[in-house]
Design an enzyme around this catalytic site. Structure first.
Site, PDB file in Angstrom:
ATOM      1  N   THR A  21      33.524  57.381  41.443  1.00  0.00           N
ATOM      2  CA  THR A  21      33.396  56.005  40.981  1.00  0.00           C
ATOM      3  C   THR A  21      34.733  55.489  40.467  1.00  0.00           C
ATOM      4  OG1 THR A  21      32.654  56.850  38.829  1.00  0.00           O
ATOM      5  CG2 THR A  21      30.959  56.238  40.414  1.00  0.00           C
ATOM      6  N   ASP A  22      34.948  54.190  40.616  1.00  0.00           N
ATOM      7  CA  ASP A  22      36.233  53.578  40.290  1.00  0.00           C
ATOM      8  C   ASP A  22      36.233  53.069  38.840  1.00  0.00           C
ATOM      9  OD1 ASP A  22      38.798  52.800  40.685  1.00  0.00           O
ATOM     10  OD2 ASP A  22      38.357  51.146  42.043  1.00  0.00           O
ATOM     11  N   LYS A  23      37.298  52.434  38.492  1.00  0.00           N
ATOM     12  CA  LYS A  23      37.501  51.923  37.132  1.00  0.00           C
ATOM     13  C   LYS A  23      36.340  51.035  36.701  1.00  0.00           C
ATOM     14  CE  LYS A  23      40.646  49.001  34.436  1.00  0.00           C
ATOM     15  NZ  LYS A  23      41.904  48.203  34.469  1.00  0.00           N
TER      16      LYS A  23
ATOM     17  N   ASP B 197      35.719  53.191  44.636  1.00  0.00           N
ATOM     18  CA  ASP B 197      34.834  52.858  43.536  1.00  0.00           C
ATOM     19  C   ASP B 197      33.369  53.031  43.865  1.00  0.00           C
ATOM     20  OD1 ASP B 197      34.814  50.838  45.340  1.00  0.00           O
ATOM     21  OD2 ASP B 197      34.727  49.229  43.885  1.00  0.00           O
TER      22      ASP B 197
END
Length: 445
Positions: free
Chosen positions: A161-163, A442
């Site tokens: 998963t991204d920011k 993400d």
């Protein structure tokens, strides 16, 4: 004498010894002395052979003693190979803790983190795995050097998963010491917005990314995102009508099946085979009101996703419902031409569940392993979302207005222009994600 001696060596049991003694009674003293010397040499040789045999048997027993039950059935259907004793099994006083392959069920709020994946040596951008590895080390599940080199513990996340992206059902596979009360000890060293909700043993060769059949994501957004730009009231007072909800679900259902999503990610051309992805289902649930604002949750299940794919899928549907783009743009976006597809904010994206259906069919009922299903943990998952994920999304949206600000940018997109990309060469197919084509970034790995 020589024949008698050879006869004794070939005979076994007490009767043989008795026969030799009666024969030896007629021997001269020099013969008896020679016999004793030969017997001594034989005893020395036999003792040496016995020691070597004992050492060999000891090694075989040692190799089999700690054989993992998981090795009894290899994933190719053949009998497993024998494994040597794990030298990293840990002793705590008089108790020995074996090192085994497991999966952990994780839930976390991604706000304040630069994604899931750890960047070793880069402390500037904190990730979820930074806190996880620290907790594993401090709780005594892994040695410190494994925290520095995660390959040593065979660590693999199911989705990267991204920011800012959260998860309610992330799965990581790794080897740990199975210490007592392991979940509590790990959680004791984690912040409250990161929890380990479950643990299960898996086969020795299990890899959470490669064995995953599908991933389910949710996307929580304020329903005013679907308000038509020309005729609907904007802002927190908006309420989603039945007619608009049906339109949203009809458009989301168009994504089902296999399509070329090269316009929904970066660094992939229309002729890149890995740009084709299979979507099993996508729909919008009934809206609900929180803190005076109406929200809705979209769900999407697919085999895998590429960078930004889910957010762009949602962004395009929002643009159509609001009246910025026509429905025909969806078909065009799957073709070879370049289409301008807007990317929705990352705030509401949540990894809900990862699926291991093939693994479960093969190993879930073999008597040695559990199916990777988390029915018993469902209540804890729901509780975590209500306490840490949903409140964060709602409060952040109210404070930062990420969706409202993004909606204002939709008018900057040119949904009618097309730039033909049929002339692009084979360089497109050589572009790849950092971890392969199985969806990085993400949305998922």
């Amino acid at each position: 004498m020589l024949l008698s001696w050879l006869g004794w060596r070939r005979m076994t049991g007490r009767a043989a010894a008795s026969s030799f003694v009666r024969s030896a009674a007629a021997w001269r003293p020099s013969q008896i002395q020679g016999c004793f010397a030969m017997a001594e040499d034989l005893r020395t040789v036999a003792s040496s052979q016995a020691k070597r045999l004992k050492s060999s048997n000891s090694r075989e027993v040692e190799e089999k003693l700690e054989e993992d039950q998981d090795g009894k059935r290899e994933e190719n259907g053949h009998e497993a190979k024998r494994f040597k004793v794990n030298k990293e099994d840990m002793e705590d006083g008089t108790k020995k803790f074996p090192k085994r392959k497991i999966v952990l069920l994780m839930a976390y709020s991604g706000k304040g983190y630069h994604g899931m994946q750890r960047n070793v040596g880069n402390s500037q951008f904190k990730t979820i795995e930074d806190d996880l590895v620290s907790a594993l080390t401090r709780s005594g599940c892994i040695p410190e050097n494994h925290g520095e080199d995660m390959k040593k513990m065979s660590f693999q996340r199911c989705a990267r998963t991204d920011k800012g992206v959260s998860a309610a059902g992330q799965i990581v596979s790794l080897k740990v010491w199975l210490i007592e009360d392991i979940l509590r000890k790990i959680n004791d060293h984690l912040p409250s917005h990161i929890r380990i909700l479950g643990l299960k043993r898996v086969t020795g060769g299990f890899n959470s990314k490669n064995k995953c059949d599908a991933r389910t994501y949710s996307y929580m957004l304020p329903t005013f995102a679907f308000a038509h730009k020309d005729r609907d009231p904007l802002g927190e007072t908006y309420r989603l009508s039945r007619e608009t909800l049906e339109l949203v679900n009809r458009l989301l259902a168009c994504y089902k099946g296999t399509h070329n999503f090269h316009n929904f990610t970066s660094q992939k051309g229309p002729r890149d085979p890995s740009a084709k992805r299979y979507i099993m289902e996508m729909y919008c649930e009934e809206p609900f009101v929180r803190d005076g604002m109406e929200f809705a949750v979209l769900k999407v299940k697919g085999q895998s996703f590429m960078m930004h794919q889910i957010r762009k899928m949602i962004g395009l549907v929002v643009a159509i419902v609001k009246g910025y783009a026509s429905e025909a743009i969806m078909e065009r976006s799957w073709g070879e031409e370049k289409v301008d597809v807007p990317k929705a904010p990352g705030l509401g994206l949540v990894l809900e569940q990862v699926h291991f259906e093939k693994y479960n069919r093969r190993f879930g009922n073999d008597g040695l392993h559990e199916a990777l299903e988390w029915v018993e943990e469902a209540e804890k998952i729901a509780k975590f979302k209500e306490q840490h994920i949903y409140p964060t999304i709602i409060s952040t949206e109210k404070e930062e207005k990420s969706m409202a600000n993004w909606l204002e940018t939709l008018s900057n997109h040119d949904f009618n222009s097309t730039a033909c990309r049929t002339h692009m060469d084979n360089r497109d197919s050589k572009n790849s994600d950092p971890e392969g084509s199985d969806g990085c970034g993400d949305d998922s790995d």
